[in-house]
Each structure stands twice: as C-alpha cells, then as structure tokens.
Design an enzyme around this catalytic site. Structure first.
Site, PDB file in Angstrom:
ATOM      1  N   SER A 142     -23.274  25.133   3.208  1.00  0.00           N
ATOM      2  CA  SER A 142     -23.343  25.761   1.888  1.00  0.00           C
ATOM      3  C   SER A 142     -24.702  26.358   1.573  1.00  0.00           C
ATOM      4  O   SER A 142     -25.297  26.072   0.529  1.00  0.00           O
ATOM      5  CB  SER A 142     -22.963  24.767   0.796  1.00  0.00           C
ATOM      6  N   SER A 144     -25.225  29.324   0.698  1.00  0.00           N
ATOM      7  CA  SER A 144     -25.171  30.201  -0.481  1.00  0.00           C
ATOM      8  C   SER A 144     -25.204  29.387  -1.766  1.00  0.00           C
ATOM      9  O   SER A 144     -25.881  29.761  -2.727  1.00  0.00           O
ATOM     10  CB  SER A 144     -23.957  31.126  -0.436  1.00  0.00           C
ATOM     11  N   GLU A 185     -20.886  32.703  -7.389  1.00  0.00           N
ATOM     12  CA  GLU A 185     -20.425  32.780  -5.991  1.00  0.00           C
ATOM     13  C   GLU A 185     -19.108  33.546  -5.921  1.00  0.00           C
ATOM     14  O   GLU A 185     -18.913  34.403  -5.056  1.00  0.00           O
ATOM     15  CB  GLU A 185     -20.245  31.358  -5.440  1.00  0.00           C
ATOM     16  N   ASP A 197     -19.310  22.866  -3.508  1.00  0.00           N
ATOM     17  CA  ASP A 197     -20.616  23.132  -2.898  1.00  0.00           C
ATOM     18  C   ASP A 197     -21.735  23.110  -3.933  1.00  0.00           C
ATOM     19  O   ASP A 197     -22.787  22.506  -3.717  1.00  0.00           O
ATOM     20  CB  ASP A 197     -20.605  24.511  -2.208  1.00  0.00           C
TER      21      ASP A 197
HETATM   22  C1  GLA Z   1     -15.626  26.228   0.623  1.00  0.00           C
HETATM   23  C2  GLA Z   1     -15.569  26.383  -0.897  1.00  0.00           C
HETATM   24  C3  GLA Z   1     -15.439  25.029  -1.583  1.00  0.00           C
HETATM   25  C4  GLA Z   1     -14.303  24.197  -0.979  1.00  0.00           C
HETATM   26  C5  GLA Z   1     -14.389  24.207   0.549  1.00  0.00           C
HETATM   27  C6  GLA Z   1     -13.197  23.555   1.167  1.00  0.00           C
HETATM   28  O1  GLA Z   1     -16.808  25.567   1.016  1.00  0.00           O
HETATM   29  O2  GLA Z   1     -16.737  27.030  -1.373  1.00  0.00           O
HETATM   30  O3  GLA Z   1     -15.249  25.202  -2.969  1.00  0.00           O
HETATM   31  O4  GLA Z   1     -13.058  24.639  -1.429  1.00  0.00           O
HETATM   32  O5  GLA Z   1     -14.501  25.510   1.076  1.00  0.00           O
HETATM   33  O6  GLA Z   1     -13.175  22.214   0.846  1.00  0.00           O
END
Ligand code: GLA
Length: 422
Positions: A142, A144, A185, A197
C-alpha cells in the site's frame, strides 16, 4: 503538534535531499511528515463488504520533507521517479481534473488528497517538498495509501496546524483521515477500494495488529510481536493493469450476491429473521449461506462463499492473537489463499507458485497472496529460524518456474503517521 524528534530514515534522506533540489528555498525551517505502509494478516476483499480486516502497519514509510509556502503553490520532487511536479491550490477542488491530467501518476495521489482537504473546508497552505520513502512502489504494501496519509500530515505541518490531526483538539480523527484518503485514492486511481489500506496506515502502532470493523469503523489493537517469528513479504514482480477493472467487478458481484441472498432470507425465514437488515455480505451468517448457496449462480456463489468464510477467518485469527497464539494463525493464511485462488479468483500463477514454494519450507507457518490480487506480493508467517531457508527456496525455484525474480522483505509492526519540524 508533535515535538521534533528523530525522523524515520526516509524522512531524514528527504531532508538531506531538499536543498539540492530546491536550491531557491533559502534557509527557512524544514519539517517532515510520514506514514507507514501495511501488510494485512487476513481479511482480503472483506473491507468493501462491510466486514473485518486485521492489518499491521509496517516499518516502511512514505516521507515528505520540505517547507511551507505562502503563495498557494505546491512544488514537489520525487526521489523515486527523479522528477518535479507542480500544482496550485487556487481553484481546487473544481479544477482537480484539469490539474490531475497534467501531473505524473505519483503526484496525482497528493493532489487528490489536498483537493479533498480543501473540499472538507480546510485552509491548506502551499509547500515545497521532497517526496521519498521505502515502501516498495506497487509492491502490495500500500505505497499509495502511505503516500496519501503522509500527504495529510504534511499539510498539517506546512499549514501550521490549521488542520490538527490526532490531537485532543483535532479537527480530524485518524479514521476521518483514513476515509478522506480512501476517497482520494478512489478518485485518483478509479478503483472503488475499501478503507483497509488507509486505515491500517493511520492506526499503526508498534508491535500491534488492528482488528477493524469496516462497517462501524470501530477498531481495537491486538498484540502482535514474537521475536521467534518473522513477517516476510515476497514480491512476485508482477503488476497487471487489469487489476482495477477486476477489482471493481468483484465488488459489483458481491453486491449482486447480497441482493439475491437478501431476497432468499426475506422469502424463507421467519419474520424475526426477515427483519435482520442485510446490506452487505457481512450480514449473511455462514449458516444462512449454506442454506441458500444453491440458489445463486455458480460465479456469485463462489464470490460470496469466499467473503463469508474470510470474515470468519478474521475473527478466528483475532481470537488467536488475543491469547498470544500467533503461530496458530498460520493455517488460516493457507486457507485464505485457497479461497482467493479458487473462489474469489484474484490470484495468478506467480502468486500461487510463491505460496507453493513457501508450503514446501519447514518453519513457514502460513502464506497467502495479499491485497487486491493479480500480482503484487505474498505475506508469509515464518519462524525466524526458517527465513533463510525460505529465501533460498524462493531464489532457487521462483525464477525456474516463472522466469522472474522475486523481491524479499522482512517487516515489523511499526508506528502510525507523524509530522515534526526538523
Ligand atoms: C486493495 C484495496 C483494499 C482492499 C484490498 C483487498 O488493497 O485498496 O481496500 O479491498 O485490495 O483486501
């Protein structure tokens, strides 16, 4: 406002870089802001089904270092991409789209967050900043979300606390920051992502996992530290554009399955149960699912079955962490991967290969793909004594089987975001 203190290394690196890329900035006081990347122990694709997730913020951060400006300009330099970006605060949020298309991709997330802060009525000031960090970009931790949350804290710093975050007089709680960043996002990427995230990044604490209810946004911390265990993130090196459309499609399928299951409950169950509000797959009990699964088209049955089982896995893992039994979470990870691969169908050959390799290494307690899917990385819960063997197995077998190289990273549960003057 936080006292100046030791900065995470990437903030320090960005502070050192600042005078080199902004030589006209003079001797004004510099400051830094940061926010962590995350891993998710279990609870994948449950967030947008109003379910539970169990993330851990890790010791990798997105970083800003710079100084405030009084003329409403935002000038940025990316250490990763070695490029400048520039936008203005005047006209936001109305001219967001016009400004967005002119910016490199990384800067769009920053503009998105600032645009949302302005929309929320906050008086954001301009700034010059170096943007850096050590969250692997696009690598499933994550990056971003970390960048978005760090942007909020950079704005808090450079706007001289006109938007105070996470303090007693806060205009914004950490969960409100998370929700605002989630929206940014969605706008910047076109993915209808959930809050996992951004919440994980906002709520991180050293040696803790967070059990988050994505419906009520209530959360609690669970102990997550064992010197004999390691969290190993292995990056497939695969990035697929298709991921965004497949993500939105899964979300849609979950909504369709919810509507069909709601109709079944209303038709067949006693009146007391009928009054149960069914707004998301979260509201269908495993028993109800067993009763009505056959009435769903095969594809929706698989999708819903995965989500309902995954929610139960999160709660089970949380119970284990509550009693300090991190090791027992391992089998839950293997089960989660099987569901993502066979029912939710968001895995890919490279992710499956990494999980298979991990399965063959004694001392790997569990592994699964992590995040949205179709590439990115796996999370592995590993006895510290087995980390080397896992690394050796991946280095030997992964290139043979996929023609690619994998990146291996060992993470620790770390603190949440912060900001301070240097
Ligand atoms: C991405 C999305 C999250 C979540 C995951 C799967 O990371 O940004 O919100 O849905 O996928 O768990």
């Amino acid at each position: 406002m936080q006292e100046a203190r030791t900065f995470p290394a990437p903030v320090q690196a960005a502070l050192t870089m600042f005078p080199l890329v902004f030589p006209d900035a003079g001797s004004e006081r510099l400051g830094g802001a940061w926010a962590a990347g995350r891993i998710n122990l279990i609870g994948e694709h449950t967030d947008y089904n109003d379910g539970f997730v169990l993330p851990v913020a890790v010791d990798r951060v997105a970083a800003f270092a710079g100084r405030g400006r009084t003329d409403g300009q935002v000038r940025l330099w990316s250490m990763a991409f070695k490029e400048y970006a520039h936008f203005v605060l005047v006209g936001l949020p109305e001219n967001f789209e016009q400004q967005r298309v002119m910016l490199p991709r990384w800067a769009r997330y920053i503009l998105g967050v600032i645009s949302e802060l302005v929309r929320a009525g906050l008086l954001v000031h301009g700034f010059d900043a170096v943007v850096g960090g050590d969250v692997p970009l696009g690598g499933g931790m994550s990056s971003s979300a970390a960048l978005e949350v760090a942007t909020c804290y950079a704005c808090a710093l450079f706007s001289h606390d006109q938007l105070s975050i996470g303090t007693s007089d806060a205009t914004f709680t950490p969960m409100q920051v998370a929700a605002l960043c989630q929206k940014a996002e969605q706008i910047a990427s076109g993915v209808q992502c959930g809050i996992l995230d951004q919440a994980a990044s906002c709520l991180g604490q050293p040696a803790k996992a967070v059990l988050l209810d994505c419906r009520t946004l209530a959360y609690r911390y669970l102990p997550f530290a064992d010197p004999n265990l390691a969290l190993v993130v292995i990056d497939t090196g695969v990035r697929r554009e298709l991921a965004s459309s497949a993500y939105n499609e899964r979300r849609q399928q979950c909504e369709e399955a919810t509507a069909l299951l709601r109709a079944q409950v209303q038709q067949h169950e006693p009146e007391t149960v009928q009054r149960q509000v069914i707004n998301a797959l979260r509201d269908i009990t495993p028993e109800q699912f067993t009763r009505y699964a056959e009435t769903l088209p095969v594809l929706l049955r698989k999708r819903a079955g995965y989500v309902i089982a995954e929610n139960a896995r999160v709660l089970q893992a949380a119970q284990l962490l509550d009693v300090g039994d991190i090791e027992a979470v391992g089998p839950i990870l293997w089960a989660g991967h099987a569901g993502l691969r066979d029912e939710y169908e968001v895995s890919c050959m490279e992710l499956d290969v990494l999980v298979e390799i991990a399965r063959g290494v004694p001392g790997v307690l569990g592994a699964r793909m992590m995040g949205g899917g179709f590439g990115g990385c796996t999370i592995n819960l590993v006895r510290s004594t087995a980390v080397e063997a896992l690394q050796a197995a991946v280095e030997e077998q992964y290139p043979q089987r996929t023609g690619r190289l994998a990146g291996i990273d060992i993470c620790r549960a770390a603190g949440g975001p912060g900001y301070a003057w240097a």
